[in-house]
Design an enzyme around this catalytic site. Structure first.
Site, PDB file in Angstrom:
ATOM      1  N   LYS A 206     -11.021 128.842 -12.246  1.00 58.39           N
ATOM      2  CA  LYS A 206     -12.213 129.676 -12.395  1.00 58.39           C
ATOM      3  C   LYS A 206     -12.958 129.297 -13.677  1.00 58.39           C
ATOM      4  O   LYS A 206     -14.156 129.066 -13.658  1.00 58.39           O
ATOM      5  CB  LYS A 206     -11.791 131.144 -12.405  1.00 58.39           C
ATOM      6  CG  LYS A 206     -12.941 132.099 -12.601  1.00 58.39           C
ATOM      7  CD  LYS A 206     -12.484 133.543 -12.496  1.00 58.39           C
ATOM      8  CE  LYS A 206     -13.610 134.463 -12.978  1.00 58.39           C
ATOM      9  NZ  LYS A 206     -13.264 135.875 -12.908  1.00 58.39           N
ATOM     10  N   GLU A 212      -2.999 124.456 -18.718  1.00 57.88           N
ATOM     11  CA  GLU A 212      -2.080 123.885 -17.728  1.00 57.88           C
ATOM     12  C   GLU A 212      -2.835 123.053 -16.691  1.00 57.88           C
ATOM     13  O   GLU A 212      -2.455 121.921 -16.365  1.00 57.88           O
ATOM     14  CB  GLU A 212      -1.315 125.002 -16.998  1.00 57.88           C
ATOM     15  CG  GLU A 212      -0.321 125.767 -17.843  1.00 57.88           C
ATOM     16  CD  GLU A 212      -0.936 126.918 -18.606  1.00 57.88           C
ATOM     17  OE1 GLU A 212      -2.190 126.954 -18.761  1.00 57.88           O
ATOM     18  OE2 GLU A 212      -0.177 127.785 -19.085  1.00 57.88           O
ATOM     19  N   GLY A 278      -9.566 136.159 -10.805  1.00 60.86           N
ATOM     20  CA  GLY A 278      -8.701 135.056 -10.375  1.00 60.86           C
ATOM     21  C   GLY A 278      -7.700 135.484  -9.319  1.00 60.86           C
ATOM     22  O   GLY A 278      -7.508 134.812  -8.300  1.00 60.86           O
ATOM     23  N   ARG A 279      -7.078 136.629  -9.525  1.00 57.66           N
ATOM     24  CA  ARG A 279      -6.039 137.081  -8.592  1.00 57.66           C
ATOM     25  C   ARG A 279      -6.619 137.674  -7.311  1.00 57.66           C
ATOM     26  O   ARG A 279      -5.884 138.098  -6.424  1.00 57.66           O
ATOM     27  CB  ARG A 279      -5.105 138.067  -9.290  1.00 57.66           C
ATOM     28  CG  ARG A 279      -5.822 139.242  -9.956  1.00 57.66           C
ATOM     29  CD  ARG A 279      -4.915 139.946 -10.947  1.00 57.66           C
ATOM     30  NE  ARG A 279      -5.581 141.017 -11.667  1.00 57.66           N
ATOM     31  CZ  ARG A 279      -6.253 140.861 -12.796  1.00 57.66           C
ATOM     32  NH1 ARG A 279      -6.399 139.668 -13.326  1.00 57.66           N
ATOM     33  NH2 ARG A 279      -6.792 141.907 -13.399  1.00 57.66           N
ATOM     34  N   GLU A 364      -0.750 141.903 -13.169  1.00 53.28           N
ATOM     35  CA  GLU A 364      -1.849 141.521 -14.053  1.00 53.28           C
ATOM     36  C   GLU A 364      -2.952 142.585 -13.960  1.00 53.28           C
ATOM     37  O   GLU A 364      -3.699 142.792 -14.911  1.00 53.28           O
ATOM     38  CB  GLU A 364      -2.391 140.128 -13.674  1.00 53.28           C
ATOM     39  CG  GLU A 364      -3.076 139.414 -14.826  1.00 53.28           C
ATOM     40  CD  GLU A 364      -3.414 137.952 -14.528  1.00 53.28           C
ATOM     41  OE1 GLU A 364      -4.305 137.704 -13.702  1.00 53.28           O
ATOM     42  OE2 GLU A 364      -2.792 137.061 -15.131  1.00 53.28           O
ATOM     43  N   HIS A 395      21.725 139.674   1.232  1.00 54.74           N
ATOM     44  CA  HIS A 395      22.975 139.069   0.762  1.00 54.74           C
ATOM     45  C   HIS A 395      22.932 138.801  -0.734  1.00 54.74           C
ATOM     46  O   HIS A 395      23.742 138.034  -1.250  1.00 54.74           O
ATOM     47  CB  HIS A 395      23.245 137.783   1.540  1.00 54.74           C
ATOM     48  CG  HIS A 395      23.511 138.055   2.985  1.00 54.74           C
ATOM     49  ND1 HIS A 395      24.767 138.339   3.476  1.00 54.74           N
ATOM     50  CD2 HIS A 395      22.671 138.149   4.043  1.00 54.74           C
ATOM     51  CE1 HIS A 395      24.684 138.558   4.786  1.00 54.74           C
ATOM     52  NE2 HIS A 395      23.408 138.459   5.141  1.00 54.74           N
ATOM     53  N   LYS A 528      -1.422 132.440 -24.962  1.00 56.70           N
ATOM     54  CA  LYS A 528      -2.166 131.175 -24.779  1.00 56.70           C
ATOM     55  C   LYS A 528      -2.616 130.643 -26.136  1.00 56.70           C
ATOM     56  O   LYS A 528      -2.508 129.451 -26.420  1.00 56.70           O
ATOM     57  CB  LYS A 528      -3.436 131.437 -23.951  1.00 56.70           C
ATOM     58  CG  LYS A 528      -3.262 131.661 -22.493  1.00 56.70           C
ATOM     59  CD  LYS A 528      -4.663 131.719 -21.854  1.00 56.70           C
ATOM     60  CE  LYS A 528      -4.642 132.261 -20.461  1.00 56.70           C
ATOM     61  NZ  LYS A 528      -5.971 132.477 -19.892  1.00 56.70           N
TER      62      LYS A 528
HETATM   63  O1  F6P Z   1      -3.864 133.512 -17.709  1.00 59.15           O
HETATM   64  C1  F6P Z   1      -4.186 134.323 -16.676  1.00 59.15           C
HETATM   65  C2  F6P Z   1      -5.317 133.795 -15.867  1.00 59.15           C
HETATM   66  O2  F6P Z   1      -6.523 133.981 -16.530  1.00 59.15           O
HETATM   67  C3  F6P Z   1      -5.344 134.428 -14.500  1.00 59.15           C
HETATM   68  O3  F6P Z   1      -5.998 135.633 -14.471  1.00 59.15           O
HETATM   69  C4  F6P Z   1      -5.985 133.367 -13.681  1.00 59.15           C
HETATM   70  O4  F6P Z   1      -5.771 133.553 -12.323  1.00 59.15           O
HETATM   71  C5  F6P Z   1      -5.284 132.142 -14.239  1.00 59.15           C
HETATM   72  O5  F6P Z   1      -5.178 132.402 -15.615  1.00 59.15           O
HETATM   73  C6  F6P Z   1      -5.971 130.844 -13.999  1.00 59.15           C
HETATM   74  O6  F6P Z   1      -7.249 130.820 -14.548  1.00 59.15           O
HETATM   75  P1  F6P Z   1      -8.311 129.753 -14.123  1.00 59.15           P
HETATM   76  O7  F6P Z   1      -8.562 129.887 -12.678  1.00 59.15           O
HETATM   77  O8  F6P Z   1      -9.522 130.056 -14.949  1.00 59.15           O
HETATM   78  O9  F6P Z   1      -7.753 128.389 -14.466  1.00 59.15           O
END
Ligand code: F6P
Length: 564
Positions: A206, A212, A278-279, A364, A395, A528
């Site tokens: 987003k 990452e 995002g979620r 979240e 189990h 972060k």
């Molecule tokens: O760190 C949390 C977050 O901001 C989430 O809310 C989001 O889904 C995820 O990181 C990934 O963010 P992006 O889509 O901006 O890379």
């Protein structure tokens, strides 16, 4: 300013009702033969049985009165209308607009939301068709066989969950892989056996600023260049490399300028908007990998499922409104019955990533300690959601749910028609007949578990089986362990959309009762920022190391020694 739920009349009544409630599912069912019928509701294709929850009619009515007192319907309508209910980010919350039929126009903040959604979706669909038909080719003219989605959090969990759930709908000869973790193992393993000439990367972020994802995207780009050069597919030149990116990388983001800076042509980028969290974004362009895999028609069916549940939530009277009732039940357990966690137990192997997906959606969203006006919350918020598919969980951890000291409300989810309806030709000559329908056997476990959890086994029933007196207590099941049972006809794209939207709205309902902003996520920021500050210390910057607290410094030092 949010209504403080704890000051409402209903909250006082619920406190009193809870203090006097002695859960007795056996007695309640015996006294009320229609309990199952009255507490079962239909929401789109979902058959939802709430009767094995620890509530009476009076508790339910009072929970509904609470919803009324906190202004749930007004808040719901404000969300659908695009008011800025994400207060701390001053944004509308319009994931419901992503699946709104295009003939129902919605304009928010001067933006033609429905038109923009339709235009972007058309772009995604056209791209998906090109990949699926083989029209989209890599540098050597080969069609795409593997799509690798690079993203994390909402840019990963939704697409991977849905891809796994809808695997029977995936086009033959196409595979999607998902790289999320910055642990280099993830990208290394996922690319190890890939042919670069038939691989397409989708960088989904987003913000297009997530450490990452951008790191993994660079690693993937580097892998692509190296392996295409090694295969003699491109020249080792700027031109060769940019041609490779143009044909093997597309992006999904709200930040198209950053996409371009990465080297991806904005023509190969799909956008969405800051009013999609995002979620809550699997049904936006973030689902491009899924749209490629299952195709536009199935993706449209998924969106229709979402919309069907939106309509149920928006228009159904609250006393039959499943997301409202399930959200209020969660409030009941969290705030009045001292439950801290909530299990989600899919009896459908293809939903094996659904609990992980729900963890981000629910935790979240509702893991907050302040309300939307910045004041402290007045009661507990945000349960821990967790789970594994049945029967694996049986189990592993069901022991604690059946006989432990903690109350764990659980949602059991199943579909009636499996994608792979196998029969056991031979049987075991004892419990399983030859020719047994294995899915029937599977669901017998669902029904048995929910029954055992609700009604337990009394000491007298244990004794009647001839169990020695000293073992009776260990073999007694107290019962009164609450469950909700959700049954759908089959795991179609539409049903998956309905399920996801159901939990989105449950999460919303709880957030409204607690007066929190369920759409921001400031709690992820500190870690972060610290990671970026600590990174130099990890790779040898002594001043950065000295600036750390003693525990962190010692851990980093040990890590450096072990790496050496
Ligand atoms: O760190 C949390 C977050 O901001 C989430 O809310 C989001 O889904 C995820 O990181 C990934 O963010 P992006 O889509 O901006 O890379």
């Amino acid at each position: 300013m949010p209504v403080d739920a704890t000051t409402t009349h209903a909250w006082g009544s619920l406190t009193e009702l809870s203090a006097n409630l002695v859960p007795d599912l056996r007695g309640w069912f015996a006294a009320d033969p229609d309990r199952a019928g009255r507490y079962t509701h239909q929401a789109a294709d979902l058959h939802v049985d709430l009767s094995k929850n620890l509530v009476t009619d009076e508790v339910l009515a009072t929970l509904l009165a609470l919803a009324d007192e906190v202004g749930l319907t007004e808040r719901r309508d404000a969300m659908f209308a695009g008011e800025h209910i994400n207060v701390t980010e001053d944004r509308a919350v319009l994931h419901t607009a992503l699946r709104r039929p295009s003939d129902q126009p919605l304009t928010v903040d001067g933006q033609d939301v429905t038109g923009d959604v339709a235009d972007e979706l058309a772009k995604v669909y056209a791209f998906a068709e090109k990949v699926r038909s083989g029209e989209w080719t890599g540098v050597t003219g080969e069609r795409v066989r593997t799509v690798v989605n690079i993203g994390i959090g909402g840019s990963d969990l939704g697409p991977v969950m849905a891809y796994e759930a809808l695997e029977p709908f995936v086009q033959d000869g196409l595979e999607v892989r998902f790289v999320s973790n910055i642990d280099p193992t993830d990208v290394a393993q996922k690319t190890a056996d890939l042919d670069p000439t038939t691989t397409l990367f989708i960088v989904a972020s987003k913000t297009f600023g997530t450490l990452e994802t951008l790191t993994n995207a660079r690693l993937a780009r580097d892998w692509l260049w190296r392996s295409l050069v090694a295969a003699g597919a491109i020249e080792d030149s700027d031109e060769g490399r940019s041609d490779a990116v143009a044909k093997h990388f597309v992006a999904v983001s709200t930040a198209l300028d950053k996409v371009e800076a990465f080297g991806i042509d904005p023509a190969n980028a799909f956008g969405f908007w800051d009013w999609v969290g995002g979620r809550y974004s699997v049904d936006s362009a973030i689902g491009t990998s899924l749209a490629v895999a299952i195709g536009p028609d199935a993706f449209a069916d998924l969106l229709a499922g979402f919309h069907a549940m939106d309509e149920h939530f928006r228009t159904t009277p609250l006393d039959q409104n499943v997301p409202v009732l399930m959200g209020l039940l969660n409030v009941w357990y969290t705030n009045f019955r001292n439950a801290h966690t909530h299990a989600v137990l899919p009896y459908a192997q293809q939903l094996h990533r659904f609990p992980a997906y729900l963890q981000q959606l629910t935790m979240e969203s509702n893991g907050k300690s302040v309300r939307w006006d910045g004041s402290p919350v007045t009661t507990d918020t945000g349960e821990v959601f967790w789970g594994e598919p049945g029967t694996n969980g049986q189990h592993a951890f069901y022991q604690l749910i059946h006989q432990g000291t903690r109350l764990i409300p659980a949602d059991f989810i199943a579909v009636a028609n499996p994608a792979y309806p196998l029969t056991d030709a031979v049987g075991d000559g004892k419990d399983v007949a030859a020719g047994a329908d294995v899915h029937g056997l599977f669901l017998a476990n669902f029904f048995a578990q929910t029954k055992a959890l609700a009604f337990g086994k009394t000491p007298d029933e244990v004794r009647a089986e001839g169990v020695a007196e000293e073992l009776v207590s260990a073999r007694t099941f107290p019962g009164n362990r609450p469950t909700t049972s959700i049954l759908a006809p089959a795991l179609t794209p539409s049903v998956l959309g309905q399920l996801v939207a159901l939990y989105e709205h449950i999460t919303f309902v709880q957030g409204v009762v607690w007066g929190i902003d369920s759409f921001d996520q400031w709690g992820v920021e500190l870690g972060k920022k610290l990671a970026l500050e600590i990174a130099p210390a990890v790779v040898g910057d002594e001043a950065a190391l000295a600036a750390q607290d003693p525990s962190t410094a010692a851990l980093i030092t040990r890590y450096r020694e072990l790496r050496a």
